[in-house]
Design a protein around this motif. Structure first.
Motif, short mmCIF file in Angstrom:
data_model
loop_
_atom_site.label_atom_id
_atom_site.label_comp_id
_atom_site.label_asym_id
_atom_site.label_seq_id
_atom_site.Cartn_x
_atom_site.Cartn_y
_atom_site.Cartn_z
N HIS A 1 -9.87 44.47 10.85
CA HIS A 1 -9.96 45.80 10.23
C HIS A 1 -11.19 45.94 9.34
CE1 HIS A 1 -5.62 45.78 11.36
NE2 HIS A 1 -5.84 47.06 11.53
N GLY A 2 -12.15 45.01 9.45
CA GLY A 2 -13.43 45.17 8.77
C GLY A 2 -13.50 44.70 7.34
N ALA A 3 -12.54 43.89 6.89
CA ALA A 3 -12.54 43.45 5.50
C ALA A 3 -13.56 42.33 5.27
CB ALA A 3 -11.15 42.96 5.11
N HIS A 4 -13.95 42.13 4.01
CA HIS A 4 -14.75 40.99 3.58
C HIS A 4 -13.80 40.00 2.92
CE1 HIS A 4 -19.18 42.24 3.68
NE2 HIS A 4 -18.51 43.20 4.32
N SER A 5 -13.83 38.75 3.37
CA SER A 5 -12.90 37.75 2.86
C SER A 5 -13.65 36.54 2.34
CB SER A 5 -11.93 37.30 3.96
OG SER A 5 -11.22 38.40 4.50
N VAL A 6 -13.26 36.09 1.15
CA VAL A 6 -13.79 34.86 0.55
C VAL A 6 -12.59 33.95 0.30
CG1 VAL A 6 -14.99 33.85 -1.41
CG2 VAL A 6 -15.71 36.08 -0.52
N ILE A 7 -12.68 32.71 0.81
CA ILE A 7 -11.56 31.79 0.73
C ILE A 7 -11.97 30.52 0.01
CG2 ILE A 7 -9.85 30.49 2.05
CD1 ILE A 7 -10.31 32.47 4.35
N LEU A 8 -11.24 30.18 -1.04
CA LEU A 8 -11.39 28.89 -1.72
C LEU A 8 -10.26 28.00 -1.24
CD1 LEU A 8 -12.28 29.87 -5.39
CD2 LEU A 8 -13.61 28.39 -3.92
N ASP A 9 -10.60 26.99 -0.44
CA ASP A 9 -9.58 26.20 0.24
C ASP A 9 -9.62 24.74 -0.19
OD1 ASP A 9 -7.57 25.52 2.04
OD2 ASP A 9 -9.01 25.11 3.65
N VAL A 10 -8.46 24.11 -0.11
CA VAL A 10 -8.35 22.66 -0.29
C VAL A 10 -7.48 22.16 0.87
CG1 VAL A 10 -7.43 20.80 -1.69
CG2 VAL A 10 -8.59 22.72 -2.79
N GLY A 11 -8.08 21.46 1.82
CA GLY A 11 -7.30 20.93 2.93
C GLY A 11 -7.82 21.28 4.31
N GLY A 12 -8.87 22.08 4.41
CA GLY A 12 -9.47 22.37 5.71
C GLY A 12 -8.60 23.20 6.62
N SER A 13 -7.90 24.20 6.08
CA SER A 13 -6.98 24.99 6.89
C SER A 13 -7.67 26.08 7.70
CB SER A 13 -5.91 25.64 5.99
OG SER A 13 -5.20 24.66 5.26
N TYR A 14 -8.92 26.39 7.40
CA TYR A 14 -9.55 27.57 8.00
C TYR A 14 -10.77 27.22 8.86
CZ TYR A 14 -6.62 29.92 4.57
OH TYR A 14 -5.55 30.36 3.83
N VAL A 15 -10.89 25.97 9.28
CA VAL A 15 -12.04 25.56 10.08
C VAL A 15 -12.07 26.30 11.41
CG1 VAL A 15 -13.16 23.63 11.24
CG2 VAL A 15 -12.08 23.28 9.02
N PRO B 1 -16.31 16.29 -11.98
CA PRO B 1 -16.45 16.99 -13.26
C PRO B 1 -17.61 17.97 -13.31
CG PRO B 1 -17.20 14.72 -13.47
CD PRO B 1 -16.60 14.84 -12.11
N ILE B 2 -18.59 17.81 -12.44
CA ILE B 2 -19.78 18.68 -12.47
C ILE B 2 -19.78 19.63 -11.29
CG2 ILE B 2 -22.30 18.73 -12.37
CD1 ILE B 2 -22.31 16.11 -13.90
N LEU B 3 -19.63 19.09 -10.09
CA LEU B 3 -19.76 19.93 -8.89
C LEU B 3 -18.67 21.00 -8.83
CD1 LEU B 3 -20.74 17.44 -6.02
CD2 LEU B 3 -22.16 19.15 -7.15
N PHE B 4 -17.43 20.62 -9.12
CA PHE B 4 -16.35 21.59 -8.96
C PHE B 4 -16.52 22.82 -9.86
CE2 PHE B 4 -12.26 23.47 -9.87
CZ PHE B 4 -11.79 23.71 -8.58
N PRO B 5 -16.75 22.67 -11.16
CA PRO B 5 -16.92 23.87 -11.99
C PRO B 5 -18.09 24.73 -11.53
CG PRO B 5 -16.61 21.93 -13.37
CD PRO B 5 -16.81 21.44 -11.98
N VAL B 6 -19.20 24.10 -11.12
CA VAL B 6 -20.37 24.86 -10.70
C VAL B 6 -20.08 25.63 -9.42
CG1 VAL B 6 -22.77 24.73 -9.96
CG2 VAL B 6 -21.96 23.28 -11.83
N VAL B 7 -19.50 24.95 -8.43
CA VAL B 7 -19.18 25.61 -7.15
C VAL B 7 -18.18 26.74 -7.37
CG1 VAL B 7 -18.10 25.29 -4.90
CG2 VAL B 7 -19.73 23.59 -5.75
N THR B 8 -17.18 26.51 -8.19
CA THR B 8 -16.19 27.54 -8.47
C THR B 8 -16.85 28.76 -9.11
OG1 THR B 8 -14.51 25.84 -8.81
CG2 THR B 8 -14.03 28.04 -9.65
#
Length: 842
Positions: free
Chosen positions: A484-498, A654-661
């Motif tokens: 339906h044309g939506a824009h989706s952003v997904i923050l995933d843990v576990g590789g569910s959307y590959v 401690p560094i990568l996760f806060p920055v990526v988030t």
């Protein structure tokens, strides 16, 4: 001599039989058809009865609780009390075996869309139609019996019906009846038109449908009707079962019964009292319900006379004594509780085109009445008259000896209160399944109920334990949004959307040692601009990289960073050969901006650029995190409709996760504000726990409260109920601002469900529905059920049953994912071709 006489008589009789063949017993339907005329929605019978027909729309099965059934029951009682005495209410529910017809021309033409249509094509289900016929008997007409029926006699129109005042009064009473059943909030009704009753050249009308037991979708055909040696209508073998006597009735009745298949030790799941004879009876059938409104004064007067006769005979027979007591109890209840006396009859007409199935149909119908604790009685001798009386407008021909006396309250318990699940009329939505048969439905859990005011935001929280089908459902939900044309952003843990991301051509960000995660927040696409919001997001990022959460920054540092960004982008506009990224920005700070600060004599106490450069050096080329902010691919995040960020390998960094988030959140905020008129969705899987630990709780609160204003929705997915119960942030930021709650299998939490119920604000009705999920699934099909709560007002359980192609595209089982990727590698990484090849081999 006597023997000779007998021989002569036999010969003469044989000659007569040859000369005069047996008389044809067939009767022309036109001559005995009881309906004389249909005009302005009124059906006029040849006996002078006037009938007004209604099409009735009932609430969906498995969506009501005990209180709802009691309210519907009370609504029917209240509505019928406005009808005049002598009125016959004939409710007719059709249940016709149908199959889902796939649409291969329109709709979703994608690989998964077409596979779903193929998967559901020809899925069998029971189609339900409900009609109500309210009949006013002709004044002075003799009641019908099994011996005297208008099936056997033909009469002219009675002159008593030509009375405009009485007709107008009857029409007004029916209008009041309609208004009262609608005011209950569960039932809708519409007046039937002449064309719906009589039909036309293209479409079969109700009279023809009922006469030949054909739904309107069948091909038009005229067939013979015979009752001997067996009841047949064309090629259909018919049977009738009825409740027509006091001895057939259950000892107790009510608006609902407990449905054991969905009940637990803690909950009693409710269905309508007559549901076993309706949607839960899996064969072609019609459930006829006749209620005759009696004149209270006349009925009680006759019963009083009967009681006196029984009193005088009570000493001669125990049966007379029992009958006297029963009549006395009936009179006492009628007078003390103001009961409305009625006569009633209920029957099932079932049919099948295969003679070998007649025994199974008979067993099903008998079992249906037995589940209501009623005695099933198969009608054989009286079936023709009852069938004839079930024609629309001919309820006045119901034989009096087939009716039993009761009160309106008890009679209404036998009415059908429910219909099957209905698809949404909204153009937006996703595909789920009917709980009874798995028939595919179009379901909108966002826009439709937002417009109705049931919910005030589109935010959702999805809760389900491991293996409950949560990831499968979420993949399907996001794919529907993408269609339906939506824009989706997904923050995933576990590789569910590959698999989904590969199929839809989205951006997939993940971290491995060989291919670390890369972004480029300094890149500005052709459709983007360096507006205030972009500058603010870059300032937030730079301050977040430079300062710790416990450190403060002063106004001069903020101004200095703002000036640096302004000058950097001015230099980029003058030098198009310079690629915008963190490296070039760092070099700009080292050289150009250092000179600016020296010329302006900015002191270190106001802005310590040396300290800033030292702290940011790990992100510059050659540094430990030089990959993070210098991407040269997957740059146009603003226009990319699907972005998946996999955080599994860095969720504890401690560094990568806060920055990526921070980068992802700022990217979604940019989408939310700049992409106009398009639905924006952010999905936060189990990453929300790490996000909360990283000091992003306030941002989550802001996001959930703001996203609604920008045609967006935030979806949080979790499986750890202990985290939900223990986290005040979840309660304040997520649950309080998510009007749509989607719960999957939580049966293992049955004994401690009260805490979950209080946290989520579920009603007792919601608790019954949640604990019924997956409780009685069909073992022959692979599906999971899910509960959806919209604003605490609309609650339903649906199936989610993926097609084989969808299953392999969305699977999160490691062995299955490896198999899919292995097949895809044979076709250059093409997931679609890989799945097709895999299914061919399977």
């Amino acid at each position: 001599m006597f023997v000779l006489l007998i021989i002569i008589l036999i010969v003469l009789s044989a000659v007569v039989l040859q000369i005069a063949p047996p008389r044809d017993k067939r009767v022309s339907l036109e001559k005995c058809f009881p309906i004389y005329k249909v005009k302005d929605g009124n059906i006029l019978s040849r006996d002078g009865d006037i009938t007004i027909g209604l099409k009735v729309f009932l609430p969906e099965i498995f969506t009501l609780n005990t209180a709802d059934y009691e309210n519907i029951h009370a609504t029917w009682i209240k509505a019928m009390k406005v009808l005049p005495s002598g009125t016959i209410v004939h409710k007719q529910d059709w249940f016709v075996e149908s199959s889902y017809k796939a649409d291969f021309e329109g709709g979703d033409q994608s690989f998964l869309g077409r596979s779903s249509e193929r998967f559901y094509n020809e899925r069998p289900y029971l189609n339900h139609y409900c009609y109500l016929f309210i009949t006013r008997r002709c004044p002075g007409r003799r009641p019908s019996t099994s011996v005297v029926s208008n099936l056997l006699r033909r009469t002219a129109i009675a002159p008593e019906i030509v009375d405009e005042r009485s007709l107008s009064d009857f029409s007004d009473r029916v209008s009041q009846f309609q208004r009262l059943i609608s005011d209950g909030g569960f039932i809708r009704s519409e007046l039937l038109t002449d064309e719906e009753i009589t039909g036309n050249a293209e479409k079969r009308g109700l009279l023809e449908q009922c006469l030949f037991l054909q739904s309107e979708s069948n091909q038009n055909e005229l067939t013979d009707i015979s009752f001997k040696p067996e009841w047949r209508i064309g090629e259909k073998f018919c049977q009738m079962f009825s409740i027509a006597g006091v001895d057939d009735l259950p000892s107790l009745c009510g608006p609902r019964i407990t449905y054991d298949r969905y009940s637990t030790d803690h909950t009693k799941y409710s269905v309508g009292f007559s549901s076993p004879a309706n949607l839960l009876l899996s064969c072609n059938h019609i459930y006829n319900q006749f209620i005759v409104i009696q004149d209270t004064v006349t009925t009680l007067k006759n019963l009083e006379a009967k009681r006196r006769r029984l009193q005088s005979l009570a000493n001669y027979s125990r049966e007379n004594m029992i009958s006297r007591d029963a009549t006395n109890d009936y009179l006492n209840e009628s007078l003390s509780q103001q009961r409305q006396p009625v006569s009633a009859h209920f029957n099932i007409i079932a049919w099948t085109a295969d003679w070998n199935d007649t025994k199974e149909v008979r067993n099903k119908c008998s079992a249906a009445f037995s589940q209501m604790d009623a005695v099933p009685r198969q009608e054989v001798v009286g079936a023709p008259q009852l069938y004839w009386a079930s024609l629309p407008g001919n309820a006045g021909a119901i034989p009096g000896n087939e009716l039993f006396s009761t009160f309106l309250e008890q009679a209404c318990c036998f009415l059908n209160f429910e219909t099957n699940y209905q698809s949404s009329v909204s153009p937006f939505g996703l595909r789920l399944g009917d709980r009874v048969s798995g028939r595919p439905l179009h379901v909108d859990i966002s826009d439709e109920f937002m417009k109705k005011g049931v919910i005030t935001n589109r935010n959702k929280i999805v809760i389900g334990g491991s293996g409950s089908g949560k990831s499968m459902f979420m993949n399907s939900l996001i794919r529907s949004y993408q269609v339906h044309g939506a824009h989706s952003v997904i923050l995933d843990v576990g590789g569910s959307y590959v698999g989904l991301c590969n199929l839809l051509g989205g951006y997939y960000f993940s971290y491995t040692e060989d291919n670390p995660i890369q972004f480029n927040p300094f890149y500005i696409g052709s459709d983007d601009t360096l507006d205030i919001e972009k500058r603010e997001s870059l300032k937030t990022l730079l301050i977040g990289l430079w300062k710790r959460e416990t450190e403060t920054f002063n106004r001069s540092e903020y101004v200095a960073i703002s000036n640096a960004l302004q000058l950097y982008y001015s230099k980029l506009s003058d030098n198009p050969s310079i690629f915008p990224c963190f490296d070039t920005f760092y070099e700009f700070l080292q050289v150009d901006y250092m000179e600016v600060l020296e010329n302006e004599r900015v002191q270190g106490k106001d802005f310590d650029i040396t300290n800033m450069l030292y702290v940011l050096k790990p992100y510059y080329k050659g540094g430990e995190f030089s990959f993070l902010l210098n991407a040269r691919g997957n740059l146009d995040l603003l226009n990319q409709r699907l972005v998946v960020v996999e955080l599994d390998n860095i969720k504890d960094h401690p560094i990568l996760f806060p920055v990526v988030t921070l980068l992802v959140m700022e990217m979604f905020i940019s989408k939310m504000r700049k992409v106009k008129g398009v639905r924006k969705v952010i999905v936060i899987e189990e990453a929300w726990k790490a996000i909360m630990r990283s000091g992003m709780a306030e941002f989550m609160k802001y996001l959930y409260k703001t996203v609604r204003k920008h045609f967006g929705e935030a979806i949080t997915v979790t499986q750890e109920l202990s985290d939900l119960i223990s986290s005040p942030i979840v309660k304040d930021a997520i649950i309080s601002n998510a009007d749509c709650k989607i719960l999957l299998d939580l049966r293992k939490f049955t004994n401690k469900f009260s805490d979950i119920q209080n946290l989520l604000g579920l009603s007792d009705k919601g608790k019954e529905l949640v604990l019924s999920v997956n409780r009685s699934n069909d073992p022959a099909r692979r599906y999971r059920e899910l509960f959806i709560d919209l604003g605490g007002q609309v609650m339903k359980v649906y199936r989610y049953e993926p097609s084989p192609e969808e299953y392999w595209a969305f699977t999160t089982e490691e062995s299955e994912k490896v198999k899919v990727l292995s097949y895809a590698s044979k076709f250059g990484g093409d997931i679609e071709r890989g799945i097709k090849a895999l299914l061919r081999d399977l």
